[in-house]
Every structure is written in structure tokens, then in C-alpha cells.
Design a protein around this motif. Structure first.
Motif, PDB file in Angstrom:
ATOM      1  N   SER A   1      -4.047  -1.356   5.593  1.00  0.00           N
ATOM      2  CA  SER A   1      -4.884  -1.749   6.725  1.00  0.00           C
ATOM      3  C   SER A   1      -4.229  -2.887   7.501  1.00  0.00           C
ATOM      4  O   SER A   1      -4.886  -3.801   7.963  1.00  0.00           O
ATOM      5  CB  SER A   1      -6.261  -2.167   6.215  1.00  0.00           C
TER       6      SER A   1
ATOM      7  N   GLY B   1      -3.708   2.115  -3.492  1.00  0.00           N
ATOM      8  CA  GLY B   1      -3.639   3.568  -3.328  1.00  0.00           C
ATOM      9  C   GLY B   1      -2.616   4.257  -4.199  1.00  0.00           C
ATOM     10  O   GLY B   1      -2.576   5.481  -4.266  1.00  0.00           O
TER      11      GLY B   1
ATOM     12  N   SER C   1       5.870  -1.550   0.635  1.00  0.00           N
ATOM     13  CA  SER C   1       5.399  -0.487   1.512  1.00  0.00           C
ATOM     14  C   SER C   1       4.051  -0.859   2.136  1.00  0.00           C
ATOM     15  O   SER C   1       3.206  -1.481   1.491  1.00  0.00           O
ATOM     16  CB  SER C   1       5.254   0.812   0.712  1.00  0.00           C
ATOM     17  N   GLU C   2       3.876  -0.444   3.361  1.00  0.00           N
ATOM     18  CA  GLU C   2       2.580  -0.682   3.998  1.00  0.00           C
ATOM     19  C   GLU C   2       1.966   0.633   4.429  1.00  0.00           C
ATOM     20  O   GLU C   2       1.041   0.660   5.234  1.00  0.00           O
ATOM     21  CB  GLU C   2       2.755  -1.612   5.199  1.00  0.00           C
ATOM     22  N   GLU C   3       2.499   1.707   3.888  1.00  0.00           N
ATOM     23  CA  GLU C   3       2.041   3.029   4.306  1.00  0.00           C
ATOM     24  C   GLU C   3       0.551   3.205   3.999  1.00  0.00           C
ATOM     25  O   GLU C   3       0.113   2.986   2.880  1.00  0.00           O
ATOM     26  CB  GLU C   3       2.849   4.117   3.574  1.00  0.00           C
ATOM     27  N   GLY C   4      -0.198   3.551   5.025  1.00  0.00           N
ATOM     28  CA  GLY C   4      -1.627   3.800   4.833  1.00  0.00           C
ATOM     29  C   GLY C   4      -2.426   2.532   4.583  1.00  0.00           C
ATOM     30  O   GLY C   4      -3.606   2.570   4.286  1.00  0.00           O
TER      31      GLY C   4
ATOM     32  N   PRO D   1      -0.230   5.180  -0.701  1.00  0.00           N
ATOM     33  CA  PRO D   1      -1.225   6.129  -1.225  1.00  0.00           C
ATOM     34  C   PRO D   1      -0.607   7.447  -1.712  1.00  0.00           C
ATOM     35  O   PRO D   1      -0.776   8.474  -1.088  1.00  0.00           O
ATOM     36  CB  PRO D   1      -2.152   6.347  -0.024  1.00  0.00           C
ATOM     37  N   HIS D   2       0.116   7.389  -2.821  1.00  0.00           N
ATOM     38  CA  HIS D   2       0.749   8.599  -3.350  1.00  0.00           C
ATOM     39  C   HIS D   2       0.728   8.601  -4.873  1.00  0.00           C
ATOM     40  O   HIS D   2       0.548   7.569  -5.510  1.00  0.00           O
ATOM     41  CB  HIS D   2       2.207   8.687  -2.878  1.00  0.00           C
TER      42      HIS D   2
ATOM     43  N   SER E   1       0.846  -1.178   0.000  1.00  0.00           N
ATOM     44  CA  SER E   1       0.000   0.000   0.000  1.00  0.00           C
ATOM     45  C   SER E   1       0.888   1.236   0.000  1.00  0.00           C
ATOM     46  O   SER E   1       1.845   1.333   0.781  1.00  0.00           O
ATOM     47  CB  SER E   1      -0.882  -0.061   1.247  1.00  0.00           C
TER      48      SER E   1
END
Lengths: 458, 192, 248
Positions: free
Chosen positions: C245, C161, C240-243, C121-122, C119
Motif C-alpha cells: 500500500s 502477503g 519488494s513493494e509489489e501489491g 503477495p505470492h 510486500s
């Protein structure tokens, strides 16, 4: 070394505001080429067919040259053979003298540029006028073409306007391309009237018919050829195609690749002279047999001089044709140039990122990036070495070969302060014209992947 | 050894095994469409008139705007006599204001028109007048250069052969397209 | 499947996170991964500078590894391309060579994308590195008339994302080019700066690629020109696990 590509391109980038403009002007040609490509369903097959035709022709080149000569002679042309640049110049001058020709109109020919024909003829007392508009502009400015298809692409219209004002008394400050072109047309018309002889380059020689084919957009080659009694066509010996069937493939590819036109405005096939006209074809070698003899590089002789590799080359577009200090610039030029002087052209195969875009636009599928890579290997062997580069490579390669050294360097690297790594002593930190940093070295992390992995294993 | 022998000798020594002459097997739509020709011709800067045999001279008269017309087309020569003298090619009285010729055929993919000495009578006539009007029969269209050269090969041999695709042009000054660099400034085709 | 991970010299030294992320991504998709300790470098820096002959012996650890693992995977299209087009090419057969893979290519062609989960989200701009695109055929270069495909885009489509932007001239060279970056610094930096402008016009926050070398050069230019854009290697995005769940 002063005149290297690196120095000349730096000058082009930092001392002129034209870099972006030049880049865009050439990209415009590449974009037009892409549009033409899209009109042909089996474009890629057309390219591979063209490559195969050239390879076939080259594999029997001696036979085809003889067939071509026989047919041309039968058609009433006179055929000459020039071993090198000097012989081309001498043959040309002697033909002109024999026919009492003092002044010459000449259409675009990179071959005669390569052979230094203009300066020689001028020295021998002949007047030579280049009639292609772009070539005329650079001739008036005592420059050389910076591109093989669009010779004056490095100039802005204001510069052309100044040159024309000085040499042809056009209105000062009038830089309208329409106005300037009309002025050149008028002036050149007088040169056409005055000239005693016409010289052209050759795009294709058709072996089975003995015809030479010349492609122009302006019609300038024909204006000379059809109005003069002495006509000379200078042809590189690699220009042959077997017959008309093959010529079709190349007339479909040439202009599409070069300028993104479906075909040049004029594709002239000169087969028989007009009555009372002496029409000569000079077949020129000038190192081509050297290229031919080298099995790795022979494919470079497929080149039809369309300039597509220049238009797409991100380095050429930003450094300008003159930075290549060779008649033919850009990727194909850098492949050919070392054949004309390894020492003086040894920098050119390095004036590329080997991105490979040129390979993909080349209508005859020359492996340009591959050949540049090959030259790099040969030139480091066969020319004087750049000592500092060689040494750094030797040091680098020994470190990357030994775990012990690599480990020591890993540790040492982490002792070097950031301020030093990001200072001018690190060549990575290039500086712009304003003295400001243009590229900064990254921060060195505390641990390497190897060190992290070791910990993870535990 | 003279240069010819030296060149041929060098090539023969290095040539290796001959490669076969490739088959040219390319895809293209063999239907030569008039609409497509009009599109490519207009893109080349050519003005296209769709005419009939009967109104050819009407179109010529109108487009020529009163300039001196000369023609090499046999059926028009009486009306527009050809007085151009090859020996005085740049003589202003000699050069037609408008030259009318008939193309042997036209190529749809690139709007190229084929001429030989037979159609032009004087080679320079394709280049020196400022305006050209070319007659082209709708039945004389081919789709691509492949068919064009096949036709050239089948036809009579020629001394000079020319493909012309549009008026003379240049883009040598800042890539700005200007018509009428050295040759004709305007080209009209009457497709009949 | 046993994968030997080759971490190129400059990634080891300067971007170890890219190596870690590559390793973890390969494990995520179910591979057993061993880090190949022996090879340090593919030899490209020397070879591209005309000193291929100084890299004699460089092939040995790679040849050895190929006997021990099913695939040799590396997070660098450029190194992979050098291995398969130069260093190993004269020494091993085609089939053997096809076991040397760049990360994206490996995920796309060999393991499949089902197990990828990330994830980010950018808005991310894609730089199509030359060796990945034209050397390894990871997608269709803009010069050719061939049916469109992009292995990189497919792989990145698995990242939640992530808004991927492929700006105009995405496949124009960034100007790195190995020693070219230094010997032809003016053109190199100009190319990097133009790449930056293109990305900046596309309004992206991050620039990604299959090659850290391109990204290192671009990062250097971004920094010199105070651009807020950041660089991320494709392996970093895929790990990446940014943002997200919480997809552990």
C-alpha cells in the motif's frame, strides 16, 4: 579419465532408470534413522559422548590393544596381528590350511573386502561363501558391495531374481523378496553344513573383557561361528572400545544410525571358544596407522561403519556406491580412499557438494565435509594436476585479485553474445542424455552492481 | 620388528597426550515399563504373550502347533527334554522344531533379550531352530542398554553373550523386510 | 551503525539487483551502508576446488574493512561462511569474526526486524542453502535433534502477503557445490532437477534462498526444463513493494 566418480555417476544417472528408485530407497533409511533419533531425548549428547569415547580410546589405542590381546588370550582366543592386507590374507590362509579347512562361510566384513580376502582365498583353492544375503547376491554376480550396510542396494529385485534363477535355479521371473530370501536361506543352509571354517568381521572389540562383538540382522555370523571348529574374526584395529559401559553407547547408536532399527537383531559377544574349537582374532592395520599419524585425519578412525553418511548424502543417493570405485563409498569412503592411493582416488574428495549433511548424521561426529575440504587442498598439491582445471583456477584467482583485470573482464564479459554464453562451449550449460539442455547460463545484465553504485554515488 | 611391534610402535609414536575416559552421563527414564517393552518387542516382529507362571506351558503348547519342543529352562526340561547334539548341528532329527529358553533379562528401549551359555546351553540353539519361545520375567526388565551392560558387568563372566531383538530378518532385496533370513523365523516372548 | 556491504563477484556480475536490494534493505533498517569497493571475492571458488593457496592475499581487503566498519554484511551465506570458517578464521579472533554477517542473520541478530517493511503477495518456496543452514546455523537442519528455530522464516514473516512454503527435503542440497556444478554436472543437474520437482509439487511460484549461487543453478535448471517457477533472493523479497500500500 574413464573410471572417475564424475564419469561413473553420469553412467548411473543416464543409462539406468534406477536413479530415483535408488535415491528413494536410501532416503527411506535416512527417514527411519530420523524416527529413531526422535525416540532418544538426548540424542545429540549420545553422539558427542560416542565421539569423546572414540577420541579417548584412540589416544590410548596401543594400551587398549594390548589389554584386549591379554584378555582375549586369557579367554582362550588366539590373537594375530596383520600389518597390511597381504598379511591378513596370508594369516587367514595359513589358519585354514593348518586346520584342513577347504571351504569357508563368511559373514559381512568390509575389512576383508578392503583386503581382497575372497579373491585371494579362491585363488589359493578355498571355497568362500558370503552368507549375508546382500553380500551373497553381489558375490554371485561377481560384483562388489555398493554400500557397507546394504551391499545390494543398487539392485532391483528383478535383477536378483535373474541372478538366483541362473545360479540357484529359482523360478524364472519370480521376484518376490520373500521367495528369493527363502531360496537363499535354503541354499546357504547347505553351505553352512558343508563349510569347514567360519570367518566374520568385527563391529567392536571390548578391551577390558577381550570380547569381540558382531552385529547382524540375519544371524548368519552366528550360524557359522557356533557350528564350525575353526573360527576367524577379522578386526580393524580402530574397533576397540574400553569396556561394556562404553559399548552400551555404541549399541544404542549403531543400528539407529544405520538402518533406523533400535538395535540389530543379533548382537553377539564372543569371549571364549566352545570346547575343541580354535577361535582366532586377527587385528588388522592396513594403513590405519597412517590415518592415525595424521592429526587432521585421525578423527576418521572414530567411524563405526554405520553408513548413515551414505544414506543422507545427496550425491551418493544419486550416483550409486560403485561410482566411488573404493571399498567404502560415500562421504567416509572419500575421506579414507586417498590413504589407499592418492592418485587413483584423487577425484573422490571432489565427489561432494560439501553440504555437511553427513556431519550431522554421523553418530561419532566426524567432520566429514571438513576433511573432504582438507583433502582437496592436499591432493591438488600431492597428485598430478588436472591441467585445465588448474589453469582456469589460476586465471580466475588472478582476475579476482586485481581490480584492473576484474574491470577489463567485466567489460569483455558484456561483449560475449548470449548465444555463446548459452552454448555448449560454456560448461555450465550441461546437457542431458537426450541432448537437450539440462541447465542454462543466466542472461548477463547490462551493468554490474559496481557500475550502478558508482552512478548512485554521483 | 614383527607386525604387532610395528603396529604398537607406530601408534605409540603418534598418540600424543592421553585424553580422559569420558563420563557417561545420559538422560533416560529409568522406569522399565512393561507396556513400552511390549511395544518395542512387537515392533521388532516378536509375538508377545502376557502370561503367568501357571499358564506358560499352555501358551507353549498352543503356539508350537504340535512341533517338537526342546527347552533349556531347568523347570521345563522334564517336559521338553533337550536332545540337541552340538556335534551334529544340522541333523534334522536333532534340531528342535521349537526351542524354549529363558532370557536373563530384557531391554525396554529396543526389545533386546540377553542370553549367555548358561541360558542357551548350546549357542547354536538361539539360531538354528525355526521357532523360538523365550520366557522373560517382568521383574527382569531394564530401561536401556546402559543398565543392561551395567548388569552384564556385575554378573558372572560369560563365554558367549547374545542380545537378540526379534526374529532373524533381512531387507537386502529392495528394502523389503523378510523374516527368517538365517536364524529363527518366528520369535515369541512369554512375559510373566 | 556503519555497515560495510560486500557484494560477491558473481552477484556483482550476474545479479546486481540483489546487491541493490541488500543495500536498500540495510538502509531501511537504519544502517549507514558503505559498499566495500576493495574485496572482489571471498576465495571460495578456488578454495573449494583445492586451490586455497591461490587465494593468499584475498583476506587483506576484508581485514582492512573490519577495522573501518561495525559490521561486514553480505547477501551470501556461502561467502560469509567461507570468510568465517576459512579465509579469515586463522587470522582474527572470534569476536572480530562475529562482525562478519550474512544478511538474514544480520537482520535477525543485530538490527532486529521491526523496521522491515515489504510486500510480496505470492507463494514462495524456501530452499535452505547448506552453508546458511549447516554453516551459519540460520535454522535447524533436519538431521539434528535440537529445538526448532528458523531465522530465515522469522525474517520473511515480515513480508506482507508472502505465503512461505517449506517443502519436504527443503534442506537437501540443490547440487550447486561450486566447481562441482561443472565437474560433476550429471549429479549436480539431477539434484537441481529433483529440487525443482519438490518445489513444483508444493505449488510455489517463486523459490527463494539466502544464496544466489544455489538460485543461479536452480534458475538454469528451471529454464532448461521450461518450468514457470522463478527465483528470488531473500533480499529481493525484503525489498519488494509489489501489491503493497505504498510504504515509501
Amino acid at each position: 579419465m574413464k573410471g572417475t566418480h564424475a564419469n561413473l555417476s553420469k553412467e548411473f544417472i543416464t543409462t539406468s532408470d534406477k536413479t530415483d528408485w535408488h535415491n528413494d530407497a536410501l532416503w527411506f533409511l535416512r527417514a527411519k534413522r530420523d524416527k529413531q533419533r526422535d525416540t532418544i531425548e538426548d540424542w545429540e549428547k549420545l553422539r558427542s559422548t560416542a565421539a569423546a569415547i572414540k577420541d579417548h580410546t584412540l589416544s590410548r589405542l596401543a594400551d587398549y590393544l594390548q589389554t584386549f590381546e591379554e584378555n582375549a588370550l586369557q579367554n582362550g582366543m588366539q590373537v594375530h596381528w596383520a600389518w597390511d592386507d597381504a598379511e591378513l590374507r596370508e594369516i587367514t590362509a595359513s589358519i585354514l590350511r593348518e586346520n584342513n579347512a577347504r571351504s569357508v562361510v563368511k559373514s559381512k566384513s568390509m575389512l576383508t573386502e578392503e583386503c581382497g580376502l575372497n579373491p585371494y582365498l579362491e585363488k589359493e583353492g578355498f571355497d568362500v561363501v558370503d552368507t549375508d544375503l546382500g553380500e551373497r547376491i553381489v558375490q554371485l554376480r561377481k560384483e562388489h558391495p555398493s554400500h557397507i550396510v546394504v551391499p545390494a542396494i543398487h539392485l532391483k529385485k528383478e535383477e536378483v531374481s535373474d541372478t538366483f534363477h541362473e545360479k540357484m535355479q529359482t523360478e524364472k521371473g519370480n521376484a518376490d523378496p520373500g521367495y528369493l530370501t527363502a531360496a537363499a536361506r535354503e541354499a546357504l543352509r547347505k553351505d553352512f553344513i558343508k563349510a569347514d571354517a567360519a570367518i566374520t568381521g568385527v563391529n567392536f572389540g571390548v578391551a577390558e573383557s577381550g570380547a569381540v562383538v558382531v552385529c547382524t540382522n540375519e544371524g548368519n555370523a552366528d550360524m557359522g561361528v557356533h557350528s564350525k571348529k575353526t573360527v576367524i574374526h577379522c578386526m580393524g584395529l580402530e574397533k576397540l572400545v574400553p569396556g561394556y559401559k562404553e559399548l552400551a553407547v555404541f549399541t544404542r547408536l549403531l543400528a539407529r544410525s544405520a538402518t533406523g532399527q533400535p538395535v540389530t537383531v543379533f548382537t553377539s559377544h564372543y569371549r571364549k571358544p566352545r570346547p575343541d574349537v580354535k577361535q582366532h582374532i586377527i587385528i588388522v592395520n592396513n594403513k590405519r596407522t597412517d590415518i592415525y599419524t595424521d592429526p587432521e585425519f585421525r578423527q576418521a578412525m572414530r567411524c563405526i561403519r554405520c553408513g548413515a553418511c551414505m544414506n543422507t548424502c545427496p550425491v551418493y543417493r544419486r550416483s550409486g556406491g560403485h561410482s566411488y570405485h573404493h571399498t567404502v563409498p560415500g562421504p567416509i569412503g572419500s575421506v579414507l580412499a586417498p590413504f589407499y592411493g592418492k592418485e587413483k582416488n584423487k577425484d573422490l574428495p571432489f565427489a561432494s557438494t560439501l553440504c555437511g549433511s553427513c556431519n550431522n548424521v554421523c553418530p561419532v561426529k566426524i567432520d566429514l565435509a571438513g576433511l573432504l575440504y582438507k583433502w582437496r587442498q592436499k591432493l591438488t598439491d600431492e597428485t598430478s594436476a588436472d591441467t585445465s582445471k588448474k589453469m582456469s583456477m589460476q586465471v580466475g584467482s588472478s582476475i579476482l585479485k586485481s581490480h584492473k583485470k576484474y574491470g577489463m573482464v567485466t567489460t569483455a564479459f558484456r561483449w560475449v553474445p548470449k548465444s555463446l554464453l548459452q552454448s555448449k562451449f560454456n560448461p555450465w550449460n550441461s546437457k542431458g542424455e537426450d541432448g537437450k539442455k539440462a541447465r542454462v547460463f543466466p542472461e548477463v545484465p547490462g551493468e554490474t552492481f559496481r557500475q550502478w553504485y558508482k552512478k548512485r554515488q554521483k | 620388528m614383527n607386525s604387532k611391534e610395528k603396529i604398537l610402535d607406530s601408534l605409540k609414536k603418534a598418540c600424543g597426550d592421553p585424553l580422559p575416559r569420558p563420563e557417561i552421563d545420559l538422560l533416560y527414564d529409568k522406569t522399565a515399563l512393561v507396556e513400552e517393552y511390549v511395544r518395542t518387542a512387537e515392533a521388532s516382529g516378536t509375538e508377545v504373550f502376557l502370561g503367568e507362571e501357571e499358564n506358560i506351558t499352555g501358551i507353549i503348547t498352543q503356539w508350537s502347533e504340535g512341533q517338537k519342543i526342546q527347552s533349556s529352562v531347568p523347570r521345563l526340561r522334564e517336559k521338553y527334554p533337550l536332545v540337541f547334539d552340538e556335534d551334529m548341528p544340522f541333523d534334522q532329527d536333532n534340531i528342535p522344531g521349537v526351542f524354549v529358553a529363558e532370557a536373563s533379562f530384557g531391554v525396554v528401549e529396543n526389545a533386546a533379550l540377553w542370553f549367555t551359555d548358561e541360558e542357551l546351553t548350546s549357542r547354536l540353539l538361539a539360531f538354528i531352530p525355526e521357532k523360538l519361545i523365550i520366557l522373560l520375567s517382568r521383574n527382569h526388565l531394564v530401561a536401556t542398554m546402559h543398565e543392561a551392560y551395567a548388569r552384564i558387568e556385575e554378573g558372572k563372566t560369560f563365554g558367549f553373550g547374545l542380545f537378540m531383538a526379534g526374529p532373524s530378518k533381512t531387507a537386502d532385496i529392495e528394502q523389503t523386510l523378510v523374516k527368517g533370513a538365517q536364524g529363527a523365523k518366528e520369535l515369541a516372548v512369554i512375559l510373566y | 551503525m556503519l555497515v560495510g556491504l560486500f557484494v560477491p563477484c558473481y552477484i556483482d556480475q550476474l545479479y546486481p539487483k540483489v546487491g541493490k536490494d541488500t543495500l536498500e534493505v540495510l538502509e531501511k533498517v537504519g544502517c549507514t551502508v558503505v559498499f566495500l569497493q576493495d574485496p572482489l571475492c571471498c576465495g571460495q571458488p578456488m578454495a573449494n576446488s583445492g586451490y586455497e593457496k591461490m587465494t593468499r592475499g584475498y583476506e587483506k581487503p576484508f581485514l582492512k574493512a573490519l577495522q573501518e566498519v561495525d559490521y561486514l554484511v553480505t547477501p551470501s551465506a556461502s561467502c560469509s561462511s567461507h570468510l568465517t570458517h576459512h579465509l579469515l578464521k586463522p587470522l582474527v579472533g572470534k569476536e572480530e569474526l562475529s562482525r562478519v554477517r550474512e544478511l538474514t542473520e544480520f537482520l535477525h541478530d543485530v538490527t532486529g526486524l521491526e523496521k522491515l517493511k515489504a510486500s510480496f503477495p505470492h507463494k514462495v518456496g524456501l530452499h535452505l542453502s547448506c552453508h546458511g543452514l549447516r554453516g551459519l546455523n540460520l535454522g535447524t537442519p533436519s538431521e539434528l535433534k535440537v529445538p526448532h528455530y528458523s531465522k530465515i522464516e522469522e525474517v520473511l514473516s515480515t513480508v506482507d502477503g508472502l505465503e512461505l512454503v517449506v517443502p519436504p527435503k527443503a534442506d537437501e542440497c540443490c547440487g550447486f557445490g561450486g566447481s562441482f556444478a561443472v565437474s560433476e554436472a550429471a549429479v549436480s543437474v539431477k539434484m537441481g532437477s529433483d529440487k525443482m520437482k519438490g518445489m513444483s509439487m508444493a505449488g510455489v511460484e517463486y523459490v527463494t534462498a539466502t544464496d544466489m549461487s544455489c538460485l543461479m543453478h536452480l534458475e538454469g535448471v528451471f529454464q532448461a526444463e521450461n518450468s514457470p517457477m522463478k527465483i528470488m533472493h531473500i533480499a529481493e523479497l525484503l525489498n519488494s513493494e509489489e501489491g503493497g500500500s505504498g510504504n515509501q
